[in-house]
Structures are given as C-alpha cells and as structure tokens.
Design a protein around this motif. Structure first.
Motif, PDB file in Angstrom:
ATOM      1  N   GLU A   1      19.587  30.295  94.301  1.00  0.00           N
ATOM      2  CA  GLU A   1      19.549  31.580  94.133  1.00  0.00           C
ATOM      3  C   GLU A   1      20.820  32.438  94.938  1.00  0.00           C
ATOM      4  O   GLU A   1      21.333  33.302  94.500  1.00  0.00           O
ATOM      5  CB  GLU A   1      18.297  32.407  94.607  1.00  0.00           C
ATOM      6  CG  GLU A   1      18.068  33.969  93.991  1.00  0.00           C
ATOM      7  CD  GLU A   1      18.095  34.202  92.526  1.00  0.00           C
ATOM      8  OE1 GLU A   1      18.530  35.213  92.212  1.00  0.00           O
ATOM      9  OE2 GLU A   1      17.745  33.051  91.644  1.00  0.00           O
TER      10      GLU A   1
ATOM     11  N   ASN B   1       9.950  39.640 106.302  1.00  0.00           N
ATOM     12  CA  ASN B   1       8.742  39.862 105.497  1.00  0.00           C
ATOM     13  C   ASN B   1       7.599  38.646 106.035  1.00  0.00           C
ATOM     14  O   ASN B   1       7.757  37.662 105.715  1.00  0.00           O
ATOM     15  CB  ASN B   1       8.790  39.923 103.960  1.00  0.00           C
ATOM     16  CG  ASN B   1       7.581  40.304 103.419  1.00  0.00           C
ATOM     17  OD1 ASN B   1       6.533  40.121 103.905  1.00  0.00           O
ATOM     18  ND2 ASN B   1       7.738  40.914 102.269  1.00  0.00           N
TER      19      ASN B   1
ATOM     20  N   LEU C   1       5.087  38.122 102.539  1.00  0.00           N
ATOM     21  CA  LEU C   1       5.167  38.260 101.186  1.00  0.00           C
ATOM     22  C   LEU C   1       4.111  37.243 100.394  1.00  0.00           C
ATOM     23  O   LEU C   1       4.044  36.215 100.732  1.00  0.00           O
ATOM     24  CB  LEU C   1       6.596  37.459 101.072  1.00  0.00           C
ATOM     25  CG  LEU C   1       7.200  37.236  99.562  1.00  0.00           C
ATOM     26  CD1 LEU C   1       7.215  38.659  98.762  1.00  0.00           C
ATOM     27  CD2 LEU C   1       8.666  36.560  99.566  1.00  0.00           C
TER      28      LEU C   1
ATOM     29  N   ILE D   1       3.255  36.269  96.457  1.00  0.00           N
ATOM     30  CA  ILE D   1       3.513  36.029  94.913  1.00  0.00           C
ATOM     31  C   ILE D   1       2.465  35.605  94.318  1.00  0.00           C
ATOM     32  O   ILE D   1       1.678  34.684  94.670  1.00  0.00           O
ATOM     33  CB  ILE D   1       4.661  34.940  94.897  1.00  0.00           C
ATOM     34  CG1 ILE D   1       5.972  35.242  95.761  1.00  0.00           C
ATOM     35  CG2 ILE D   1       4.903  34.916  93.575  1.00  0.00           C
ATOM     36  CD1 ILE D   1       6.683  36.283  95.627  1.00  0.00           C
TER      37      ILE D   1
ATOM     38  N   ASP E   1       0.722  35.044  90.573  1.00  0.00           N
ATOM     39  CA  ASP E   1       1.035  34.981  88.948  1.00  0.00           C
ATOM     40  C   ASP E   1      -0.173  34.045  88.364  1.00  0.00           C
ATOM     41  O   ASP E   1      -1.041  33.509  89.253  1.00  0.00           O
ATOM     42  CB  ASP E   1       2.354  34.094  88.824  1.00  0.00           C
ATOM     43  CG  ASP E   1       3.018  34.262  87.521  1.00  0.00           C
ATOM     44  OD1 ASP E   1       2.534  34.805  86.403  1.00  0.00           O
ATOM     45  OD2 ASP E   1       4.131  33.907  87.483  1.00  0.00           O
TER      46      ASP E   1
ATOM     47  N   THR F   1      10.309  32.585  91.175  1.00  0.00           N
ATOM     48  CA  THR F   1       9.755  34.024  91.417  1.00  0.00           C
ATOM     49  C   THR F   1       9.926  34.023  92.922  1.00  0.00           C
ATOM     50  O   THR F   1      10.450  35.235  93.456  1.00  0.00           O
ATOM     51  CB  THR F   1       8.241  34.259  91.348  1.00  0.00           C
ATOM     52  OG1 THR F   1       8.250  33.964  89.761  1.00  0.00           O
ATOM     53  CG2 THR F   1       7.950  35.666  91.650  1.00  0.00           C
ATOM     54  N   VAL F   2       9.609  33.226  93.916  1.00  0.00           N
ATOM     55  CA  VAL F   2       9.898  33.309  95.281  1.00  0.00           C
ATOM     56  C   VAL F   2      11.273  33.615  95.464  1.00  0.00           C
ATOM     57  O   VAL F   2      11.729  34.465  96.456  1.00  0.00           O
ATOM     58  CB  VAL F   2       9.241  32.103  96.285  1.00  0.00           C
ATOM     59  CG1 VAL F   2       9.515  32.139  97.540  1.00  0.00           C
ATOM     60  CG2 VAL F   2       7.807  32.107  96.034  1.00  0.00           C
TER      61      VAL F   2
ATOM     62  N   ARG G   1      13.817  34.455  93.767  1.00  0.00           N
ATOM     63  CA  ARG G   1      14.489  35.654  93.103  1.00  0.00           C
ATOM     64  C   ARG G   1      14.146  36.800  94.140  1.00  0.00           C
ATOM     65  O   ARG G   1      14.927  37.718  94.494  1.00  0.00           O
ATOM     66  CB  ARG G   1      13.900  35.982  91.743  1.00  0.00           C
ATOM     67  CG  ARG G   1      14.822  35.341  90.774  1.00  0.00           C
ATOM     68  CD  ARG G   1      14.633  35.783  89.072  1.00  0.00           C
ATOM     69  NE  ARG G   1      13.244  36.004  89.003  1.00  0.00           N
ATOM     70  CZ  ARG G   1      12.517  35.090  88.466  1.00  0.00           C
ATOM     71  NH1 ARG G   1      13.208  33.822  88.332  1.00  0.00           N
ATOM     72  NH2 ARG G   1      11.108  35.039  88.293  1.00  0.00           N
ATOM     73  N   ARG G   2      12.641  37.219  94.497  1.00  0.00           N
ATOM     74  CA  ARG G   2      12.393  38.053  95.168  1.00  0.00           C
ATOM     75  C   ARG G   2      12.917  38.017  96.606  1.00  0.00           C
ATOM     76  O   ARG G   2      13.204  39.175  97.377  1.00  0.00           O
ATOM     77  CB  ARG G   2      10.886  38.359  95.302  1.00  0.00           C
ATOM     78  CG  ARG G   2      10.239  38.557  93.811  1.00  0.00           C
ATOM     79  CD  ARG G   2       8.913  39.507  93.818  1.00  0.00           C
ATOM     80  NE  ARG G   2       8.432  40.068  94.925  1.00  0.00           N
ATOM     81  CZ  ARG G   2       7.131  40.125  95.481  1.00  0.00           C
ATOM     82  NH1 ARG G   2       6.031  39.623  94.797  1.00  0.00           N
ATOM     83  NH2 ARG G   2       6.795  40.788  96.352  1.00  0.00           N
ATOM     84  N   THR G   3      13.010  36.992  97.199  1.00  0.00           N
ATOM     85  CA  THR G   3      13.318  36.768  98.698  1.00  0.00           C
ATOM     86  C   THR G   3      14.927  37.149  98.722  1.00  0.00           C
ATOM     87  O   THR G   3      15.399  38.049  99.247  1.00  0.00           O
ATOM     88  CB  THR G   3      13.285  35.366  98.999  1.00  0.00           C
ATOM     89  OG1 THR G   3      11.899  35.136  99.033  1.00  0.00           O
ATOM     90  CG2 THR G   3      13.721  35.191 100.444  1.00  0.00           C
TER      91      THR G   3
ATOM     92  N   SER H   1      16.729  38.775  96.544  1.00  0.00           N
ATOM     93  CA  SER H   1      16.947  40.432  96.029  1.00  0.00           C
ATOM     94  C   SER H   1      16.572  41.256  97.374  1.00  0.00           C
ATOM     95  O   SER H   1      17.163  42.353  97.642  1.00  0.00           O
ATOM     96  CB  SER H   1      16.093  40.766  94.847  1.00  0.00           C
ATOM     97  OG  SER H   1      16.738  40.090  93.776  1.00  0.00           O
ATOM     98  N   SER H   2      15.494  40.940  97.883  1.00  0.00           N
ATOM     99  CA  SER H   2      15.087  41.801  98.982  1.00  0.00           C
ATOM    100  C   SER H   2      16.048  41.608 100.161  1.00  0.00           C
ATOM    101  O   SER H   2      16.358  42.563 100.934  1.00  0.00           O
ATOM    102  CB  SER H   2      13.881  41.107  99.552  1.00  0.00           C
ATOM    103  OG  SER H   2      12.629  41.399  98.614  1.00  0.00           O
TER     104      SER H   2
END
Length: 181
Positions: free
Chosen positions: A66, A131, A134, A136, A138, A168-169, A171-173, A175-176
C-alpha cells in the motif's frame, strides 16, 4: 434592461465570481503531512500476539504494498537506512457468529482484528502517528466446515477473508498515516 443596468449586473457577477474563486475550499485528507525528508520507510514484520499462523506476514506485506502504491516512498523490510519506521503488533483476533442456518449452525462470522501501530520519524526521533487500538471489523460467510471455528482455523481455511482483512488494515493504516486522520 438599459445598457448601464446590464453593465452593472455584469460587473456585479464578475465581482462575485472573483470573490468566491479564492474561497479556500479543499477536500480533507488529500494532503501529505509527513516531513519532506521522509523518503524511505522501514516496515519490519509486525509482531503477532494471536494464534493465527502467518497473519503478520500477510498484513505486513499488504501494508508495504500500500505504501509502494502511493508512489512517493521506498519501502524496506528493515529499520536500517529508513527515514521513518512503522512498527506494528497484531494484538488480537476475535470471531463472533452472526448468521445461522436452519440447524442453528453458524454460517456467517464477524471477524475483529486489533492492532497497535506506531509510525516514528527516525531523524527527529519522535512519533508522528500512532494508534494503540486500531480495530478492523468485517463479516464473512463460512465457506468450509460445519462446526464452530476459532479465528485461527477460520482465517486459515478462508483465504478470501484473510486477504480482505489484510487489505483493509493496509488501506486504513496508510491513509491514516499519510492523511493525518
């Protein structure tokens, strides 16, 4: 409308357009607040405090990919030579049944993955982002087996669920970290 009235209306429209053109509206989250000298990011394998075999390998690799996909950074699997380091721990994985068949057997599960993450600027020796909790969450359909499963067996048998949770982990990481959310 007389010519003077048209000119006044046109001047008013032009003035209004000029006044609003510099209004400063931008979309949040599009920037990058990291210092410009951060070019190389070290991402060692995350620690895995769960019973899910190889989950740390999968999640770490997706996070690296990512960052690479953002195109601005070189990513290393070690901390040596890095301008910043992302350290992570997979603190827990929990599985909860959420759907049942006519025999009252679980057919759908909620998977919760908890992580502790820290992104540190090596040059300034300070934490830029962290964080400690965090999570996730789903839902996934059970694709094999008929009995109750633990998280390790579920993710081990259901590769699509493990892939999706890892994506998902990642992308969120990323992006954050990059967008300061």
């Amino acid at each position: 409308m007389p010519v003077i009235g048209r000119r006044a209306a046109l001047a008013l429209i032009v003035a209004a357009a000029a006044a609003t053109s510099g209004c400063g509206y931008t979309l949040a989250g599009r920037g990058n607040f990291l210092p410009s000298y951060i070019k190389v990011i070290g991402i060692p394998i995350f620690a895995n405090n769960t019973s899910v075999y190889d989950l740390e390998q999968m999640i770490t690799q997706r996070v690296r990919t990512e960052f690479l996909g953002r195109g601005r950074y070189q990513v290393l699997g070690v901390t040596d030579g890095a301008d910043a380091v992302l350290a992570g721990t997979i603190a827990g994985v929990a599985l909860e049944p959420s759907g049942f068949n006519e025999n009252n057997q679980a057919t759908r599960y909620i998977v919760r993955v908890q992580l502790k993450l820290e992104f540190k600027d090596v040059k300034a020796n300070k934490v830029i982002w962290e964080n400690a909790s965090l999570e996730i969450v789903d839902e996934y359909d059970l694709t094999t087996g008929t009995g109750a499963l633990d998280a390790s067996a579920f993710l081990g048998q259901n590769r699509a669920a493990a892939d999706r949770i890892s994506d998902t982990v990642a992308r969120r990481t990323v992006s954050s970290i990059l967008e300061a959310f």
